[in-house]
Design an enzyme around this catalytic site. Structure first.
Site, mmCIF file in Angstrom:
data_model
loop_
_atom_site.group_PDB
_atom_site.id
_atom_site.type_symbol
_atom_site.label_atom_id
_atom_site.label_comp_id
_atom_site.label_asym_id
_atom_site.label_seq_id
_atom_site.Cartn_x
_atom_site.Cartn_y
_atom_site.Cartn_z
ATOM 1 N N ASP A 1 0.125 -4.392 6.870
ATOM 2 C CA ASP A 1 0.077 -4.326 8.334
ATOM 3 C C ASP A 1 -1.348 -4.248 8.883
ATOM 4 O O ASP A 1 -1.548 -4.055 10.077
ATOM 5 C CB ASP A 1 0.877 -3.120 8.841
ATOM 6 N N ASN B 1 37.245 -35.671 -5.401
ATOM 7 C CA ASN B 1 38.284 -36.416 -4.672
ATOM 8 C C ASN B 1 37.811 -37.807 -4.279
ATOM 9 O O ASN B 1 38.512 -38.810 -4.463
ATOM 10 C CB ASN B 1 38.691 -35.647 -3.401
ATOM 11 N N ASP C 1 -5.040 -7.569 5.421
ATOM 12 C CA ASP C 1 -3.846 -7.981 4.665
ATOM 13 C C ASP C 1 -3.454 -9.436 4.908
ATOM 14 O O ASP C 1 -2.559 -9.955 4.237
ATOM 15 C CB ASP C 1 -2.646 -7.094 5.034
ATOM 16 N N ASN D 1 38.374 -35.231 5.148
ATOM 17 C CA ASN D 1 37.035 -34.638 5.213
ATOM 18 C C ASN D 1 36.965 -33.543 6.280
ATOM 19 O O ASN D 1 36.410 -32.465 6.066
ATOM 20 C CB ASN D 1 36.019 -35.744 5.508
ATOM 21 N N ASP E 1 36.491 -29.374 5.900
ATOM 22 C CA ASP E 1 35.288 -28.784 6.523
ATOM 23 C C ASP E 1 35.570 -27.404 7.108
ATOM 24 O O ASP E 1 34.678 -26.549 7.162
ATOM 25 C CB ASP E 1 34.764 -29.682 7.652
ATOM 26 N N ASP F 1 0.873 -1.170 0.000
ATOM 27 C CA ASP F 1 0.000 0.000 0.000
ATOM 28 C C ASP F 1 0.910 1.219 0.000
ATOM 29 O O ASP F 1 2.087 1.115 0.321
ATOM 30 C CB ASP F 1 -0.885 -0.031 1.253
#
Length: 845
Positions: free
Chosen positions: A594, A662, A598, A687, A691, A333
């Site tokens: 709001d 890999n 709505d 691994n 990470d 609005d």
């Protein structure tokens, strides 16, 4: 009173009187005491439809290790501990635990941050406690509470009306009935259908107009809505992002499962030790599976939510951040968003268009005595000029609602009872049969209607909002109903203005630069809307009105909805139709609202956006709540949404390129080597090392090109990325194998050490390449990512020269070997850069 003495409420409480139910629930007219409420909360539980998601320390910690692959790995490692090699088993367990703790630590801090943010926009209810009205979180409402309901409030539990005034409740979510249901105190037969129980209110419905006090009978799962949601197992609609992540996860799991089973079977066929082959396959599965993906997503989204909170944007549903970033249209609005939101009363005019103090007095009477929801128009009237009302007394009121678009007040003055009505001009004129002309003479409305319309259009063309004021002598009537709004006398106009916000044009341009088009959906008339669009520099493609939409088919609206920027004179139910049509046209739609009317539009949009000052029903329906009603705040929110999405995508790219390449290479080479290319503990260490840089993705910098336009989750493009960069990674992996075996003639332990170094260093450095579409030397990574990457590279290079070399089964490498590996990695980085450039020229992502 003791909560334990109360009787359970009867199933059909609407068939009992209010006095009977108050007695049965042991509730006084002043409400419960604080102690009674606490006892009942402990007895009945929190007022929620489903238990709060547990985010305590233990639950989060356990969640890090509940992956089936991790659990099988624990079991196999335990078997290895007793049957074969306790040292190797201990190392594997340590690596898995460290990896899990890393995820736990990050996710815990993210969860805490999100909980604090959600507390800012908590929905509260007005309740009588210890004889006084107080606001408490809806979760703390208990059976026996007396709640106070006003327009815009969400009903916090199933309850019985104790008293009401023109109470209308929207029950569409339960009954499917379009129009609000009127509620009043009554006793009804037990067999009365849900939609006709006019003396009861239901959890989750919301008040459209009027006010009431209600006795809460049921809460949580025991409510009508709770039983429906339990039967249907209702859950929030899955966002495009969530759907994409889920599909991506399934895809990787399928690939992993096929690969691992095949590797295990072939290794056993080649007569290698079964337990070693099993552990090797499981370790490969851990490497292949993006087990950090849930943690990375949580951390990324929480990090984004924290950054957005600093920009005064509170995220209620974390996954809506991605939708905010993908948003291509924002509907709102104009009031308070495009304009300052502080309405000013410019003038009060009579039927001839001349200033009128009488119109101002009657407008002041109406605004002063109204008790509905607060609105800026009444505030503007009250502050414009104050009258002495000592001779007036309020008798009754008919609150404003969105069907009548009028508000009527009955006042007594000098023994006369006078009804004053204020509202939208057309709706006020609809109940008038006469008008007060110059000199106070009353004439037939038909003789001045054309003049009234002319004034209205002149004022509207200036961008001014025009309301009507009417009056009626009610004789001795002391209570009024909507039926009394007829045969009234039109007095004149209220002329209001709401100036545009400073810098709003620049904000609209910034949104356009981000690829987000703005559409205004307003209830104001087309003339005011046209003036506003002219001031805001919006496209001149015409205006579509509510009347036009009523006559349009869905296909006709679909053809117009994308090109039109202004929708005027729109009814509340038409907002939802506009949004759904925009979505059907392929747009990702945000809706900012709001008000009471709505809620359905907020639900219909991809991203529902409200403000902290909004009515409860709007705030509850929203995914995102702004602490300021400002489009400028939203612009920054869109940028943060795209930043978060871009960083999440980076992890997906990392998990599907170097890591996957890999592990795939290792699986393939294991079929041709007389020994395992890496021991299980070495695979898990690889691994874990890779990470660390990925954990810092949430704070990485994002190139401006990544936030310059809306982006959507594209699983096909991600698969192409995975195949392309996975193959590049594998090519250089096999090159490394060839150099180590055929050129350097390494031993078994040297092969594993060389492959470990190449694998970890290349997977860490490739992060700096694939994190950006630009050449890696032209895009500056975030400091945490750069530090983590270089640290992992340094630790990997130093590891073969430390005492840990024996623990992990490595051996020291000659410096010449390391230099050759460095050359291979350098060629890998250069090749990845070239492939990246070609890939993004062909694939739009």
């Amino acid at each position: 009173m003791n909560a334990n003495d109360e009787q359970p409420p009867p199933p059909a409480f609407w068939s009992r009187s209010a006095a009977e139910m108050l007695q049965q629930l042991q509730t006084a007219q002043e409400g419960l005491t604080g102690d009674e409420a606490r006892q009942r909360l402990a007895r009945y539980g929190a007022n929620r439809l489903k238990p709060q998601k547990r985010s305590d320390t233990l639950t989060l910690l356990v969640a890090q290790f509940k992956s089936p692959i991790i659990l099988i790995l624990f079991f196999a490692t335990g078997l290895s501990f007793f049957l074969q090699d306790p040292v190797q088993a201990s190392i594997i367990l340590t690596i898995v635990l460290v990896s899990g703790l890393l995820g736990f630590w990050q996710e815990r801090s993210a969860t805490n941050a999100v909980e604090k943010l959600l507390a800012i926009v908590q929905i509260k209810a007005a309740v009588l406690r210890d004889g006084a009205s107080k606001e408490i979180p809806v979760e703390e409402i208990v059976p026996g509470d007396i709640v106070i309901l006003d327009a815009g409030d969400i009903v916090p539990g199933d309850g019985l009306i104790l008293d009401s005034k023109d109470l209308f409740v929207d029950e569409a979510m339960l009954t499917g009935e379009t129009f609000p249901a009127e509620k009043a105190m009554a006793v009804l037969p037990a067999e009365t259908p849900l939609g006709q129980r006019t003396n009861a209110v239901w959890m989750g419905t919301h008040v459209v107009s009027g006010s009431a006090r209600a006795l809460v009978i049921r809460t949580g799962k025991e409510t009508e809505f709770g039983q429906v949601s339990e039967r249907l197992k209702l859950r929030p609609q899955e966002t495009e992002f969530e759907h994409g992540i889920r599909r991506f996860g399934y895809f990787l799991m399928e690939v992993t499962l096929v690969l691992v089973v095949a590797i295990f079977a072939i290794n056993v066929y080649l007569a290698r030790p079964v337990l070693d082959s099993f552990l090797f396959s499981l370790a490969l599965a851990v490497g292949l599976t993006p087990q950090l993906l849930p943690a990375i997503i949580s951390i990324n989204l929480a990090h984004g939510a924290k950054r957005m909170a600093q920009e005064k944007v509170i995220v209620k549903r974390l996954t809506s951040i991605e939708n905010l970033g993908s948003m291509s249209v924002i509907c709102c609005d104009k009031t308070g968003t495009m304009t300052e939101g502080v309405v000013h009363l410019q003038s009060t005019l009579d039927v001839e268009g001349a200033p009128s103090d009488k119109v101002l007095l009657y407008a002041y009477l109406n605004a002063f005595y109204e008790t509905g929801f607060t609105n800026p128009i009444d505030d503007a009237i009250r502050t414009h000029h104050q009258f002495d009302l000592s001779g007036y007394r309020k008798m009754d009121e008919i609150p404003y609602d969105f069907l009548r678009k009028r508000l009527s007040i009955l006042v007594s003055h000098d023994d006369a009872h006078l009804m004053v009505t204020k509202g939208a001009l057309a709706n006020v004129l609809a109940v008038c049969s006469s008008a007060e002309a110059a000199g106070g003479t009353v004439v037939d409305i038909a003789t001045v209607r054309e003049r009234i319309q002319q004034h209205f259009e002149e004022l509207s063309n200036q961008g001014l909002r025009v309301l009507g004021i009417a009056t009626k002598d009610m004789g001795s009537v002391s209570l009024i109903t909507k039926d009394h709004e007829a045969g009234m006398t039109f007095l004149g106009f209220l002329v209001l203005f709401d100036p545009p916000k400073p810098g709003i044009i620049e904000t609209i341009i910034r949104l356009k630069d981000l690829g987000v088009s703005l559409k205004i959906i307003t209830g104001d008339n087309r003339l005011v809307a046209a003036n506003v669009s002219q001031q805001m520099g919006l496209s001149k493609t015409g205006i579509v009105t509510g009347a036009d939409i009523r006559q349009m088919s869905d296909d006709a609206l679909l053809k117009r909805v994308v090109d039109v920027d202004i929708f005027a004179e729109i009814e509340p139910n038409q907002k939802e139709r506009i949004i759904l049509t925009l979505r059907k046209a392929g747009q990702v739609v945000g809706y900012m609202g709001d008000g009471i009317n709505d809620a359905s539009a907020l639900h219909a949009a991809d991203v529902g956006i409200s403000v902290d000052s909004a009515v409860d029903v709007a705030k509850d329906a929203a995914d995102i709540v702004l602490l300021e009603k400002d489009l400028g705040v939203l612009v920054q929110g869109v940028r943060e949404g795209r930043t978060t999405f871009a960083n999440t995508l980076k992890y997906v790219f990392m998990a599907t390129s170097a890591n996957f390449g890999n592990m795939f290479s290792m699986a393939g080479v294991s079929l041709f080597l007389p020994f395992l290319p890496l021991l299980p503990k070495q695979i898990l260490l690889t691994n874990l090392m890779t990470d660390f840089p990925e954990m810092t993705i949430a704070s990485d910098n994002v190139d401006s090109e990544m936030i310059g336009r809306p982006r959507r989750w594209d699983i096909k493009a991600i698969r192409k990325f995975m195949v392309t960069f996975g193959l590049v990674s594998s090519v250089f992996d096999y090159l490394t194998f060839g150099v180590l075996l055929l050129m350097l003639h390494v031993t078994q332990d040297q092969f594993r050490t060389g492959w470990f170094v190449e694998s970890v260093v290349s997977a860490s450095l490739i992060v700096l390449v694939i994190r950006s579409r630009k050449p890696f030397f032209k895009s500056r990574p975030g400091k945490p990512l750069l530090v983590a990457t270089l640290s992992v590279v340094a630790v990997t290079l130093i590891l073969p020269f430390t005492p840990l070399v024996e623990v992990f089964g490595f051996s020291r490498l000659p410096v010449a070997f390391l230099l050759i590996i460095a050359v291979i990695i350098a060629f890998y980085i250069i090749t990845a850069e070239i492939v990246k450039r070609v890939f993004y020229q062909k694939v739009r992502l």
